[in-house]
Design a protein around this motif. Sequence first.
Motif, PDB file in Angstrom:
ATOM      1  N   ARG A  59     -30.444  16.874 -38.445  1.00  0.00           N
ATOM      2  CA  ARG A  59     -29.182  16.331 -38.990  1.00  0.00           C
ATOM      3  C   ARG A  59     -28.207  15.874 -37.914  1.00  0.00           C
ATOM      4  NH1 ARG A  59     -28.306  20.316 -44.066  1.00  0.00           N
ATOM      5  NH2 ARG A  59     -30.432  20.159 -44.786  1.00  0.00           N
ATOM      6  N   GLN A  60     -28.722  15.074 -37.002  1.00  0.00           N
ATOM      7  CA  GLN A  60     -27.909  14.383 -35.998  1.00  0.00           C
ATOM      8  C   GLN A  60     -26.979  15.323 -35.216  1.00  0.00           C
ATOM      9  OE1 GLN A  60     -26.074  10.948 -37.813  1.00  0.00           O
ATOM     10  NE2 GLN A  60     -28.038  10.167 -38.484  1.00  0.00           N
ATOM     11  N   PRO A  61     -27.548  16.304 -34.533  1.00  0.00           N
ATOM     12  CA  PRO A  61     -26.687  17.245 -33.791  1.00  0.00           C
ATOM     13  C   PRO A  61     -25.859  16.526 -32.724  1.00  0.00           C
ATOM     14  CG  PRO A  61     -28.998  17.539 -33.183  1.00  0.00           C
ATOM     15  CD  PRO A  61     -28.990  16.584 -34.331  1.00  0.00           C
ATOM     16  N   GLN A  62     -24.592  16.920 -32.629  1.00  0.00           N
ATOM     17  CA  GLN A  62     -23.695  16.212 -31.708  1.00  0.00           C
ATOM     18  C   GLN A  62     -23.895  16.651 -30.255  1.00  0.00           C
ATOM     19  OE1 GLN A  62     -21.979  13.320 -32.384  1.00  0.00           O
ATOM     20  NE2 GLN A  62     -23.408  13.673 -34.081  1.00  0.00           N
ATOM     21  N   SER A  89     -39.804  10.368 -19.018  1.00  0.00           N
ATOM     22  CA  SER A  89     -38.662  10.148 -19.913  1.00  0.00           C
ATOM     23  C   SER A  89     -38.175  11.518 -20.381  1.00  0.00           C
ATOM     24  CB  SER A  89     -39.057   9.285 -21.108  1.00  0.00           C
ATOM     25  OG  SER A  89     -39.999   9.949 -21.899  1.00  0.00           O
ATOM     26  N   MET A  90     -36.864  11.638 -20.570  1.00  0.00           N
ATOM     27  CA  MET A  90     -36.310  12.930 -21.006  1.00  0.00           C
ATOM     28  C   MET A  90     -35.138  12.675 -21.955  1.00  0.00           C
ATOM     29  SD  MET A  90     -35.309  16.219 -18.719  1.00  0.00           S
ATOM     30  CE  MET A  90     -33.752  15.763 -17.998  1.00  0.00           C
ATOM     31  N   TYR A  91     -35.147  13.373 -23.073  1.00  0.00           N
ATOM     32  CA  TYR A  91     -34.099  13.233 -24.092  1.00  0.00           C
ATOM     33  C   TYR A  91     -33.575  14.621 -24.420  1.00  0.00           C
ATOM     34  CZ  TYR A  91     -36.238   8.675 -24.556  1.00  0.00           C
ATOM     35  OH  TYR A  91     -36.727   7.424 -24.273  1.00  0.00           O
ATOM     36  N   LYS A  92     -32.314  14.668 -24.866  1.00  0.00           N
ATOM     37  CA  LYS A  92     -31.791  15.946 -25.364  1.00  0.00           C
ATOM     38  C   LYS A  92     -31.289  15.722 -26.785  1.00  0.00           C
ATOM     39  CE  LYS A  92     -28.753  19.848 -24.369  1.00  0.00           C
ATOM     40  NZ  LYS A  92     -27.899  19.812 -25.569  1.00  0.00           N
ATOM     41  N   VAL A  93     -31.869  16.467 -27.711  1.00  0.00           N
ATOM     42  CA  VAL A  93     -31.491  16.393 -29.126  1.00  0.00           C
ATOM     43  C   VAL A  93     -31.033  17.785 -29.534  1.00  0.00           C
ATOM     44  CG1 VAL A  93     -32.347  16.003 -31.465  1.00  0.00           C
ATOM     45  CG2 VAL A  93     -33.165  14.563 -29.602  1.00  0.00           C
TER      46      VAL A  93
END
Length: 303
Positions: A59-62, A89-93
């Motif tokens: 749910r689209q964590p800020q 590549s690295m993402y933070k969700v």
Amino acid sequence: MPQFTLKNPHLGKNDHLYHLGILTSDDLEQRFGDIKFVCLGGKQSRMKDFADYLFEKLRQPQNSHFEKAVDESGGKTLRNISKCAGRYSMYKVGDVLLVSHGIGTASLSVVLNEVFKLLHYAGCQNDVKFIRIGTSGGLGVLPGTVVITDQPYDATLSPDFLHVSIGRSQRSPCKTCPEMRESLLKVSKGSDIPAILGNTMSTDDFFEGQCRLDGAFCDYTNEDKAIFLQKAHDEWGIKNVEMESTCLSAMCYKAGLKCAIVCVTFLDRLQGDTVKGEPAQFDEWQKQLYVIVGEYIAESIKT
Ligand code: R2B
Ligand code: URA
């Protein structure tokens, strides 16, 4: 909860996580201190895809990392934090870090060293869980089956990870986390995704290391290959073959971190060697991993 701390006495306060494109002066506690899960997978594009999936699932964590500019529809785009370094590549969700690791141990061990240091410098809690989502060749299972790794074995069917430091070979034990395995299996049972627990053979090479006849070289017969793979299946309980599970499980165990490995199979190696089929089918099978791991993470964060 105690902090995750690496025991290496040579680590100081000023470091450059060169392959991730991150400096210790980059406000790591504030940007990364809340990480609870690290998801790893070979391909950069798969990790981007999974990051987008997880962003919606959670749910689209800020507390995610976004590009500064909004997209055409005014929406936020997840930022590839390591783009500047050009390797991974690295993402933070939310509380989840998603990182690509490339193919094999050499590439995986580089990024794991730097991710462990990132958790250490960022002051993360010591119960961060690692999950690899990957592809593999199956042994005696239908293509599309998801295998949750029980015990990783190397290409000689030894349950440890062979690596070299200061000119000496060392063997480190490979362990996956029993609770994570069981929870991931339980989640998969609640879906219609075919998933099983099984042992995994991890090799340093895709071709001869995995007993293929269709590489550039082959110094054994079809019969030699069949005998070895059948023995691996029957006597060692190997259900799939890939290239990172020994390194990941040994390095996490040494660092005191829990890990799980969840791979989909693209072919049955008892039937053939060449990976062939429709790309759309492979994409669909890989999305099964997003469903299982996404649900597992969503449930774990809730409780
Ligand atoms: C599975 O697929 C890759 C090789 O094609 C490798 O990273 C692995 O473990
Ligand atoms: N990845 C592997 O390492 N082996 C296979 O057979 C398929 C995917």
